[in-house]
Design an enzyme around this catalytic site. Structure first.
Site, mmCIF file in Angstrom:
data_model
loop_
_atom_site.group_PDB
_atom_site.id
_atom_site.type_symbol
_atom_site.label_atom_id
_atom_site.label_comp_id
_atom_site.label_asym_id
_atom_site.label_seq_id
_atom_site.Cartn_x
_atom_site.Cartn_y
_atom_site.Cartn_z
ATOM 1 C CB CYS A 42 -117.783 24.395 -37.026
ATOM 2 S SG CYS A 42 -119.080 25.135 -38.067
ATOM 3 C CG ASP A 44 -116.835 26.267 -42.350
ATOM 4 O OD1 ASP A 44 -116.071 25.942 -43.286
ATOM 5 O OD2 ASP A 44 -117.340 27.391 -42.234
ATOM 6 N NE ARG A 46 -115.014 28.271 -44.585
ATOM 7 C CZ ARG A 46 -115.508 29.479 -44.322
ATOM 8 N NH1 ARG A 46 -115.024 30.545 -44.931
ATOM 9 N NH2 ARG A 46 -116.480 29.624 -43.441
ATOM 10 C CG HIS A 98 -114.623 28.077 -37.826
ATOM 11 N ND1 HIS A 98 -114.897 28.836 -38.941
ATOM 12 C CD2 HIS A 98 -115.742 27.332 -37.614
ATOM 13 C CE1 HIS A 98 -116.112 28.545 -39.394
ATOM 14 N NE2 HIS A 98 -116.649 27.642 -38.596
ATOM 15 C CB CYS A 101 -118.388 30.322 -36.999
ATOM 16 S SG CYS A 101 -119.556 28.937 -36.933
HETATM 17 ZN ZN LIG Z 1 -118.664 27.301 -38.324
#
Ligand SMILES: [Zn+2]
Length: 199
Positions: A42, A44, A46, A98, A101
């Site tokens: 992803c 993302d 993080r 994750h 998400c």
């Molecule tokens: Zn995500």
């Protein structure tokens, strides 16, 4: 602009430290790459692929998009996949989702968000496919489970591409794995949905 200058300064420090730890690293990497793993994760912020496995540069080929999707018409993903499988001959492909998400959450919520809805529709397809399992759960439980189910479905999508099925006719050392990352403790978990050549 101060912030950007500090990023450049940090990079200078990082490069210096890497060179101290491993004097040949940059010279070796400037000549080519031989990663053994393709990571599909992803976007993302993080879930930074290399960092969470403590891997130096050169160890992993990476593709990231919202909610780690494998869409059969996505030329960007398919090009990455083809290069990783056919040129780099990676032995492992990891689809890593994750918990928490935002893409998966947005797909579960029934709100109009604009352009991104077209992308989220692929996650909504996964939710529809597993609606029996999902409909009896609370929103949070549904969110967690859909993050896992989404990884499982994307592993299947990877395994169905002609890039992977063609590779399996040539060699049996290519495996597709499904993992999930926990933002709350920084740990990765294998979802045990690996697929490899049956030939
Ligand atoms: Zn995500």
């Amino acid at each position: 602009m101060d912030t950007l200058q500090s990023l450049l300064d940090q990079n200078k420090e990082w490069a210096k430290t890497q060179k101290e730890k491993n004097p040949e690293l940059f010279e070796r990497l400037s000549k080519g790459q031989q990663p053994n793993l393709l990571w599909i994760g992803c976007s993302d912020s993080r879930v930074p692929a290399n960092q969470i496995m403590d891997l130096p540069p050169g160890e992993m080929f990476v593709h990231r998009n919202i909610a780690n999707m494998v869409v059969h018409s996505d030329l960007n993903l398919l090009s990455v996949l083809q290069y990783a499988v056919e040129a780099l001959e990676v032995e492992h492909i990891v689809v890593c989702g994750h918990y928490g998400c935002g893409g998966v959450k947005a797909a579960l919520e029934d709100q109009k968000l604009g352009l991104i809805d077209n992308w989220l529709e692929y996650i909504r397809d996964v939710a529809r496919l597993h609606s029996d399992q999902l409909q009896v759960l609370s929103f949070d439980e549904k969110h967690d489970l859909l993050c896992e189910l989404n990884v499982q479905e994307q592993v299947k999508n990877i395994a169905e591409t002609n890039i992977v099925t063609d590779a399996w006719e040539q060699r049996d050392n290519l495996t597709v794995h499904g993992w999930i990352y926990n933002l709350e403790n920084g740990r990765l978990k294998d979802l045990d949905v690996s697929v490899k050549s049956t030939g």
